[in-house]
Scaffold this active site. Sequence first.
Site, PDB file in Angstrom:
ATOM      1  N   CYS A 239       7.093  -3.401  -2.178  1.00 18.57           N
ATOM      2  CA  CYS A 239       8.489  -3.502  -2.892  1.00 18.57           C
ATOM      3  C   CYS A 239       9.319  -4.451  -2.170  1.00 18.57           C
ATOM      4  O   CYS A 239       9.127  -5.095  -1.065  1.00 18.57           O
ATOM      5  CB  CYS A 239       9.920  -2.217  -3.104  1.00 18.57           C
ATOM      6  SG  CYS A 239       8.969  -1.395  -4.225  1.00 18.57           S
TER       7      CYS A 239
ATOM      8  N   TRP B  83       6.307  -1.726  -5.869  1.00 14.20           N
ATOM      9  CA  TRP B  83       5.319  -1.115  -6.008  1.00 14.20           C
ATOM     10  C   TRP B  83       5.350   0.371  -5.549  1.00 14.20           C
ATOM     11  O   TRP B  83       5.978   0.926  -5.124  1.00 14.20           O
ATOM     12  CB  TRP B  83       4.480  -1.578  -4.571  1.00 14.20           C
ATOM     13  CG  TRP B  83       3.065  -0.926  -4.679  1.00 14.20           C
ATOM     14  CD1 TRP B  83       2.489  -1.598  -5.111  1.00 14.20           C
ATOM     15  CD2 TRP B  83       2.857   0.570  -3.699  1.00 14.20           C
ATOM     16  NE1 TRP B  83       1.051  -0.973  -4.779  1.00 14.20           N
ATOM     17  CE2 TRP B  83       1.099   0.119  -4.050  1.00 14.20           C
ATOM     18  CE3 TRP B  83       3.159   1.035  -3.159  1.00 14.20           C
ATOM     19  CZ2 TRP B  83       0.407   0.905  -3.086  1.00 14.20           C
ATOM     20  CZ3 TRP B  83       3.020   1.988  -2.247  1.00 14.20           C
ATOM     21  CH2 TRP B  83       1.182   2.207  -2.283  1.00 14.20           C
TER      22      TRP B  83
ATOM     23  N   GLY C 119      11.452   0.830   0.079  1.00 16.04           N
ATOM     24  CA  GLY C 119      11.415   1.838   1.722  1.00 16.04           C
ATOM     25  C   GLY C 119      10.657   3.205   1.165  1.00 16.04           C
ATOM     26  O   GLY C 119      10.864   3.539  -0.007  1.00 16.04           O
TER      27      GLY C 119
ATOM     28  N   GLU D  59     -15.107  -6.307   6.988  1.00 18.67           N
ATOM     29  CA  GLU D  59     -14.058  -7.091   6.433  1.00 18.67           C
ATOM     30  C   GLU D  59     -14.813  -8.003   5.557  1.00 18.67           C
ATOM     31  O   GLU D  59     -13.880  -8.476   4.132  1.00 18.67           O
ATOM     32  CB  GLU D  59     -13.747  -8.308   7.214  1.00 18.67           C
ATOM     33  CG  GLU D  59     -12.738  -9.223   7.370  1.00 18.67           C
ATOM     34  CD  GLU D  59     -11.854  -9.115   6.193  1.00 18.67           C
ATOM     35  OE1 GLU D  59     -11.210  -7.279   6.338  1.00 18.67           O
ATOM     36  OE2 GLU D  59     -10.747  -9.139   5.167  1.00 18.67           O
TER      37      GLU D  59
ATOM     38  N   GLU E 154     -11.389  -5.277  -3.192  1.00 19.14           N
ATOM     39  CA  GLU E 154     -10.191  -5.400  -2.906  1.00 19.14           C
ATOM     40  C   GLU E 154     -10.065  -5.988  -4.098  1.00 19.14           C
ATOM     41  O   GLU E 154      -9.029  -5.555  -4.685  1.00 19.14           O
ATOM     42  CB  GLU E 154      -8.818  -5.660  -1.922  1.00 19.14           C
ATOM     43  CG  GLU E 154      -9.855  -6.670  -1.703  1.00 19.14           C
ATOM     44  CD  GLU E 154      -8.690  -6.904   0.043  1.00 19.14           C
ATOM     45  OE1 GLU E 154      -7.488  -5.960   0.288  1.00 19.14           O
ATOM     46  OE2 GLU E 154      -9.071  -7.802   1.004  1.00 19.14           O
TER      47      GLU E 154
HETATM   48  C1  G6P Z   1      -2.264  -4.517   3.398  1.00 16.73           C
HETATM   49  C2  G6P Z   1      -2.986  -5.863   3.079  1.00 16.73           C
HETATM   50  C3  G6P Z   1      -3.539  -5.874   3.928  1.00 16.73           C
HETATM   51  C4  G6P Z   1      -3.261  -6.042   5.266  1.00 16.73           C
HETATM   52  C5  G6P Z   1      -3.079  -5.266   5.565  1.00 16.73           C
HETATM   53  C6  G6P Z   1      -2.169  -4.965   7.012  1.00 16.73           C
HETATM   54  O1  G6P Z   1      -3.075  -4.051   3.334  1.00 16.73           O
HETATM   55  O2  G6P Z   1      -3.301  -5.222   1.619  1.00 16.73           O
HETATM   56  O3  G6P Z   1      -4.083  -7.350   3.343  1.00 16.73           O
HETATM   57  O4  G6P Z   1      -5.223  -6.308   6.374  1.00 16.73           O
HETATM   58  O5  G6P Z   1      -2.407  -3.987   4.624  1.00 16.73           O
HETATM   59  O6  G6P Z   1      -1.445  -5.600   7.158  1.00 16.73           O
HETATM   60  P1  G6P Z   1      -0.610  -6.639   8.761  1.00 16.73           P
HETATM   61  O7  G6P Z   1       0.645  -7.660   7.700  1.00 16.73           O
HETATM   62  O8  G6P Z   1      -0.461  -6.063   9.730  1.00 16.73           O
HETATM   63  O9  G6P Z   1      -1.820  -7.768   8.862  1.00 16.73           O
END
Ligand code: G6P
Length: 623
Positions: A2, A85, A112, A495, A502
């Site tokens: 969101c 979301w 939140g 990865e 995804e």
């Molecule tokens: C979400 C995103 C990912 C990301 C993960 C961690 O799932 O879609 O692309 O790797 O969060 O996010 P961060 O901002 O903590 O790297």
Amino acid sequence: MCGIVGYIGKKDAVQVLVDGLKKLEYRGYDSAGIAVYGGKNENKRNTCTGNNIVVVKCKGRLDSLQEKIKNSIIRGNMGIGHTRWATHGEPNDVNSHPHVSHSSKIAVVHNGIIENYTELKEFLESEGFEFVSDTDTEVIANLIEYFYKYYHKEEITNAVVNSLKLLEGTYALGIMCEDFPDRFIVARKGSPLVIGLGENENFAASDIPAILAHTRNTYILDDDEVALIKQDQVIVYDGFGNEVKKEVFKVDWDITATEKSGYEHFMIKEICEEPEALRNIINSRIKDGEIVAGDLSIIENEAARVNKIFIVACGTAYHAGLVGKQVIETLAKIPVEISIASEFRYQDPIISPGDLVIVISQSGETIYTLFALREAKRAGARVLSIVNTVGSSIARESDNVLYTLAEPEIAIASTKAYNNQLAALYIVALAFAMKRRTVNDRAALEIMEEIKRIPELVAEVLNHREEVQKFAARHYNSKSVFFIGRGLDYALSVEGSLKLKEISYIHSEAYAGGELKHGTIALIEEGTLVVACVTQNYLKDKIMSNIKEVKARGTLVLAVTQSRFTCEVSRTADIVITIPDMNQLLVPMVAITPLQLLAYYFAVQKGCDVDKPRNLAKSVTVE
Ligand code: G6P
């Protein structure tokens, strides 16, 4: 998860809010809405409204909202907006934000989760409040109205502060009250919120890109703070209602980082930016044969004392950590434990005061990673964070921050931020190794020189991206794709596989080459696509045997390998994508790029919404 925006000034609030929401769609995009303070509502057909606050909201992307706005009369100079979301209640028009209170006096947007909303709802219902949605947010709107009506008719801020005391969970909130045309209120606990300071206008948003077109002067709100925002004044209060003096945080991002600049998608733009992004971090941290870490006391003063390192992160950042673990253990000889952040705090981790916790996060706002950081600090560990977003919660709460300097990343699927997280981890590993004398000066110098070459090696891979594109054009219809690798190549495979699933929705799994035959090989059949990473000399023979095992079962094998192994690998693999020869320890920073391109071109061929894949959000700020 969101995105929220707010505006007060002289401009058309509808336009400012919608433009801001466009920059926040990466946070969620199943529905959207705005509330604008705009005098009498002359056309109630498409709006739900009080007397002065007009709300337009609907299920779907921002385009649907814009369409609905066209058919509504909504105008004014102050408003709040939301892109959703869904957490509580399916995405539909009614569950979309803003939510208005029972008598339509109060409008609220929320990012939140309110964990005790059921109890609060029951209480409010017993007081005669009626609810129309399934959301936790509607409870907030009604709770504020409850306090406002019964206790604090004179000032809406008091009603907000009293309501917040009862909320359990996380929030970033934007709040408007019909009786106060000259102000809106924002509040934060656990979800990000930034206030943009303009000339005779002020803004609020979940993230900086939403306000960057208007101002670079910001206040970054801390947990429990509440801000009263007027056209010419912003007053920030702490959780006890005392005024807080905030420092102005000046944003120095290049605004083009948030534009597509001629590329078809943000994702390909960001992949193409990898050499530049890598140069940013590498050149700022490696100078004249030294690692520059003066700002990182953990490296400068404490490296010799660290007994154990924990790496904690989510998603792609966690995958960077998988590489980091191997690199730190290889170079610095410190044992490293790695955990998924959402599991970490519930595992009752055995952390001792001499331990170091490295948290990795692109956004710096992922709630699990933030909670893990707090858990680590409670246990007495020092925390070094590797973060991309300057001023984010994780950055502010860590003992030291190593910024990845990848500039904003907009596509949901993380690409350039991952490469830079790797670069950061190599820099940390090498700095520790040098301080602990686990590598000698000559070897350290060689590694630094090799790291300096990485941006140009990635650029070379990008120059040959049509090969990957051609391959994708032929094989994008694959039902299932398996990635295999060993050692660092396994971390890389994980990865690569995540990137593919995804954004292209193709089922994919990553396996350590030797592990595949312990069950999963049962899924391999004639024609299955296997992507094999073959970049580690000392593991080459082993992974080649694994490739032969899957070839024997009729698979199609695409191998990613270093130039010097191409001849040998192409004897077994069907197609080979070559990366330049390099130090095998550093390979992941370069070899990930063809895997990211593979995912991208598969998704494009399949006609997927590359930058906004279904069900995902870039920043996960709810548990
Ligand atoms: C979400 C995103 C990912 C990301 C993960 C961690 O799932 O879609 O692309 O790797 O969060 O996010 P961060 O901002 O903590 O790297």
